[in-house]
Motif scaffolding. Structure first.
Motif, PDB file in Angstrom:
ATOM      1  N   HIS A   1      69.634  62.858  80.074  1.00  0.00           N
ATOM      2  CA  HIS A   1      69.295  64.265  79.720  1.00  0.00           C
ATOM      3  C   HIS A   1      68.388  65.177  80.432  1.00  0.00           C
ATOM      4  CE1 HIS A   1      68.213  67.620  77.087  1.00  0.00           C
ATOM      5  NE2 HIS A   1      66.971  67.549  76.871  1.00  0.00           N
ATOM      6  N   GLN A   2      67.270  64.254  80.709  1.00  0.00           N
ATOM      7  CA  GLN A   2      66.228  64.874  81.401  1.00  0.00           C
ATOM      8  C   GLN A   2      66.473  65.206  82.941  1.00  0.00           C
ATOM      9  OE1 GLN A   2      63.144  65.825  80.129  1.00  0.00           O
ATOM     10  NE2 GLN A   2      62.653  66.661  82.189  1.00  0.00           N
ATOM     11  N   PHE A   3      67.369  64.238  83.381  1.00  0.00           N
ATOM     12  CA  PHE A   3      68.005  64.585  84.915  1.00  0.00           C
ATOM     13  C   PHE A   3      68.715  65.712  84.819  1.00  0.00           C
ATOM     14  CE2 PHE A   3      71.584  64.205  87.426  1.00  0.00           C
ATOM     15  CZ  PHE A   3      71.007  63.928  88.824  1.00  0.00           C
ATOM     16  N   ALA A   4      69.591  65.956  83.760  1.00  0.00           N
ATOM     17  CA  ALA A   4      70.649  66.961  83.716  1.00  0.00           C
ATOM     18  C   ALA A   4      69.862  68.217  83.605  1.00  0.00           C
ATOM     19  CB  ALA A   4      71.711  66.899  82.575  1.00  0.00           C
ATOM     20  N   LYS A   5      68.973  68.283  82.754  1.00  0.00           N
ATOM     21  CA  LYS A   5      67.946  69.699  82.513  1.00  0.00           C
ATOM     22  C   LYS A   5      67.226  69.922  83.817  1.00  0.00           C
ATOM     23  CE  LYS A   5      64.077  69.599  80.005  1.00  0.00           C
ATOM     24  NZ  LYS A   5      63.361  69.437  78.932  1.00  0.00           N
ATOM     25  N   THR A   6      66.425  69.093  84.597  1.00  0.00           N
ATOM     26  CA  THR A   6      66.176  69.305  85.626  1.00  0.00           C
ATOM     27  C   THR A   6      67.026  69.763  86.585  1.00  0.00           C
ATOM     28  OG1 THR A   6      64.559  67.464  85.196  1.00  0.00           O
ATOM     29  CG2 THR A   6      64.492  68.331  87.659  1.00  0.00           C
ATOM     30  N   GLU A   7      68.162  69.097  86.941  1.00  0.00           N
ATOM     31  CA  GLU A   7      69.163  69.474  87.854  1.00  0.00           C
ATOM     32  C   GLU A   7      69.660  70.807  87.653  1.00  0.00           C
ATOM     33  OE1 GLU A   7      72.173  67.784  90.765  1.00  0.00           O
ATOM     34  OE2 GLU A   7      69.963  67.625  90.377  1.00  0.00           O
ATOM     35  N   MET A   8      69.942  71.213  86.244  1.00  0.00           N
ATOM     36  CA  MET A   8      70.258  72.591  85.931  1.00  0.00           C
ATOM     37  C   MET A   8      69.233  73.710  86.439  1.00  0.00           C
ATOM     38  SD  MET A   8      71.198  73.968  82.009  1.00  0.00           S
ATOM     39  CE  MET A   8      69.218  73.921  81.397  1.00  0.00           C
ATOM     40  N   PHE A   9      68.174  73.460  85.972  1.00  0.00           N
ATOM     41  CA  PHE A   9      67.238  74.529  86.454  1.00  0.00           C
ATOM     42  C   PHE A   9      66.793  74.440  87.986  1.00  0.00           C
ATOM     43  CE2 PHE A   9      65.849  73.944  81.923  1.00  0.00           C
ATOM     44  CZ  PHE A   9      66.074  75.343  81.571  1.00  0.00           C
ATOM     45  N   ASP A  10      66.992  73.106  88.439  1.00  0.00           N
ATOM     46  CA  ASP A  10      66.894  73.419  90.041  1.00  0.00           C
ATOM     47  C   ASP A  10      68.009  74.092  90.562  1.00  0.00           C
ATOM     48  OD1 ASP A  10      65.722  72.256  92.676  1.00  0.00           O
ATOM     49  OD2 ASP A  10      67.287  71.090  92.622  1.00  0.00           O
ATOM     50  N   ILE A  11      69.111  73.598  90.551  1.00  0.00           N
ATOM     51  CA  ILE A  11      70.460  74.434  91.121  1.00  0.00           C
ATOM     52  C   ILE A  11      70.462  75.776  90.674  1.00  0.00           C
ATOM     53  CG2 ILE A  11      72.758  74.312  91.085  1.00  0.00           C
ATOM     54  CD1 ILE A  11      72.938  71.398  90.468  1.00  0.00           C
ATOM     55  N   PHE A  12      70.281  76.006  89.543  1.00  0.00           N
ATOM     56  CA  PHE A  12      70.050  77.507  88.978  1.00  0.00           C
ATOM     57  C   PHE A  12      69.114  78.324  89.635  1.00  0.00           C
ATOM     58  CE2 PHE A  12      69.254  81.274  86.345  1.00  0.00           C
ATOM     59  CZ  PHE A  12      70.457  81.766  85.987  1.00  0.00           C
ATOM     60  N   GLY A  13      67.893  77.707  89.960  1.00  0.00           N
ATOM     61  CA  GLY A  13      66.900  78.486  90.659  1.00  0.00           C
ATOM     62  C   GLY A  13      67.169  78.737  92.023  1.00  0.00           C
ATOM     63  N   ARG A  14      67.912  77.773  92.705  1.00  0.00           N
ATOM     64  CA  ARG A  14      68.510  78.123  94.108  1.00  0.00           C
ATOM     65  C   ARG A  14      69.616  78.877  94.120  1.00  0.00           C
ATOM     66  NH1 ARG A  14      70.514  73.533  96.013  1.00  0.00           N
ATOM     67  NH2 ARG A  14      70.328  71.894  94.585  1.00  0.00           N
ATOM     68  N   VAL A  15      70.562  79.125  93.097  1.00  0.00           N
ATOM     69  CA  VAL A  15      71.717  79.896  93.459  1.00  0.00           C
ATOM     70  C   VAL A  15      71.672  81.241  92.582  1.00  0.00           C
ATOM     71  CG1 VAL A  15      72.978  77.676  93.674  1.00  0.00           C
ATOM     72  CG2 VAL A  15      72.993  79.041  91.496  1.00  0.00           C
ATOM     73  N   TRP A  16      70.818  81.421  91.700  1.00  0.00           N
ATOM     74  CA  TRP A  16      70.655  82.730  91.089  1.00  0.00           C
ATOM     75  C   TRP A  16      71.082  83.875  91.862  1.00  0.00           C
ATOM     76  CZ3 TRP A  16      67.413  86.614  90.979  1.00  0.00           C
ATOM     77  CH2 TRP A  16      66.213  86.319  91.529  1.00  0.00           C
ATOM     78  N   LYS A  17      70.239  83.961  92.988  1.00  0.00           N
ATOM     79  CA  LYS A  17      69.656  84.965  93.955  1.00  0.00           C
ATOM     80  C   LYS A  17      71.156  85.347  94.652  1.00  0.00           C
ATOM     81  CE  LYS A  17      67.412  82.428  97.419  1.00  0.00           C
ATOM     82  NZ  LYS A  17      67.304  81.287  96.428  1.00  0.00           N
ATOM     83  N   TRP A  18      71.879  84.134  95.077  1.00  0.00           N
ATOM     84  CA  TRP A  18      73.252  84.180  95.550  1.00  0.00           C
ATOM     85  C   TRP A  18      74.145  84.844  94.818  1.00  0.00           C
ATOM     86  CZ3 TRP A  18      72.318  84.486 100.622  1.00  0.00           C
ATOM     87  CH2 TRP A  18      71.343  83.837 101.202  1.00  0.00           C
ATOM     88  N   VAL A  19      74.218  84.665  93.442  1.00  0.00           N
ATOM     89  CA  VAL A  19      75.113  85.048  92.735  1.00  0.00           C
ATOM     90  C   VAL A  19      74.779  86.575  92.654  1.00  0.00           C
ATOM     91  CG1 VAL A  19      75.774  85.277  90.254  1.00  0.00           C
ATOM     92  CG2 VAL A  19      75.242  83.117  91.246  1.00  0.00           C
TER      93      VAL A  19
END
Length: 332
Positions: A197-215
């Motif tokens: 769960h901790q890995f998934a949460k970290t991954e979620m925020f990390d990926i979202f943080g990298r791609v939101w601007k491209w969205v």
């Protein structure tokens, strides 16, 4: 399923802001709000779920497993690993170095490097919601095929001789190490549910943080095309399926840079505005996988000759893909 996002966009743009659906601005803003909210919701939910399943993946074990397999299977697995890893072309390069250090043949590594920016689970989800399952499956098949054929070709010409000296040395050391050790001896530590769960949460925020601007950028461009480009303009200039329109679209995409997440709303808008699927696909693949920023970074690990070969290979592949899709779209 996605009606809630349409209703929210209508309430915000037409009711709250008072814009008219009959104006270009109102139409473009509605498109922008609907797609951004829908994409953000998909990103947060699906990245978490997929990361939860991937939480026990041991990259070191994957490298050693790939290193011991036949080339054909290796190309498929390298390309498949590129599909399930959400890297853009620039963030794939550290993994490329890791594969090289593990002694994996360059062709298998390049199958991963080519496929990873073109396809990932986020792109698949967005394509499925925006353009449907048939186009999504075709896009995945084409992306993996380009990666695998590219890897096969680079192995056939022994392209590892054109790596930068430190990368070539790392590959040589990795190959010597892999023959001296048994990959089955590597132990993978199981993670608890809390750790996953901790890995998934970290991954979620990390990926979202990298791609939101491209969205935002991608949807913004898509909204501009959707709302402000005169009806029939794109179709009139590039939409008749002329042979030259595909290589022109490929060349147009080179100076640009996006990832698969950001380019998909643009893809949708181009298709809606009349650009043939093959021409659209060629343009978007060029933007994602053959852009100048990626090749500037790749220069750190490849000599100019290998960069030129890879660049030419991608341009030819994307042009052929565009022509093929344009020819067979009426039958799909």
């Amino acid at each position: 399923m996605f009606q809630i996002f349409t209703d929210f966009a209508s309430w915000l743009i037409y009711d709250l802001l008072g814009l008219s659906a009959q104006t270009k601005l109102g139409d473009a803003m509605h498109f922008f709000v609907e797609d951004v909210t829908k994409i953000f919701a998909l990103l947060l939910v699906m990245i978490y779920l997929i990361a939860l399943m991937r939480a026990s993946l041991n990259v070191e074990r994957v490298r050693d497993y790939l290193a011991g397999k036949p080339k054909g299977l290796g190309y498929l697995m390298g390309s498949g690993f590129g599909v399930v890893t959400p890297f853009c072309s620039c963030s794939s390069i550290p993994v490329f170095l890791g594969f090289t250090s593990a002694g994996i043949p360059l062709g298998i590594t390049m199958s991963f490097l080519i496929t990873s920016p073109l396809i990932n689970e986020v792109a698949i989800l967005l394509l499925m919601s925006l353009l449907g399952i048939k186009f999504t499956l075709l896009y995945v098949l084409v992306g993996m095929s380009v990666g695998m054929l590219g890897g096969f070709f680079l192995d056939a010409i022994k392209a590892e001789r054109w790596l930068q000296s430190f990368a070539a040395e790392a590959l040589k050391r990795g190959q010597q190490h892999s023959t001296a050790n048994n990959p089955d001896d590597i132990q993978t530590q199981a993670l608890s549910m809390s750790q996953r769960h901790q890995f998934a949460k970290t991954e979620m925020f990390d990926i979202f943080g990298r791609v939101w601007k491209w969205v935002i950028i991608g949807v913004g461009l898509g909204a501009a095309l959707h709302g402000f480009v005169p009806d029939g303009w794109i179709e009139a200039h590039l939409g008749d399926g002329q042979w030259w329109s595909v290589p022109a679209a490929v060349l147009l995409g080179i100076p640009l840079y996006s990832n698969a997440t950001g380019v998909i709303p643009v893809m949708e808008s181009l298709i809606v505005n009349g650009l043939p699927i093959g021409t659209t696909l060629a343009f978007c693949m060029s933007t994602v996988a053959a852009s100048f920023p990626e090749f500037i970074l790749l220069k750190q690990v490849m000599q100019w000759r290998l960069l030129a070969i890879l660049f030419s290979l991608l341009l030819v592949a994307f042009t052929l893909v565009g022509w093929l899709f344009n020819a067979f779209t009426p039958f799909l």
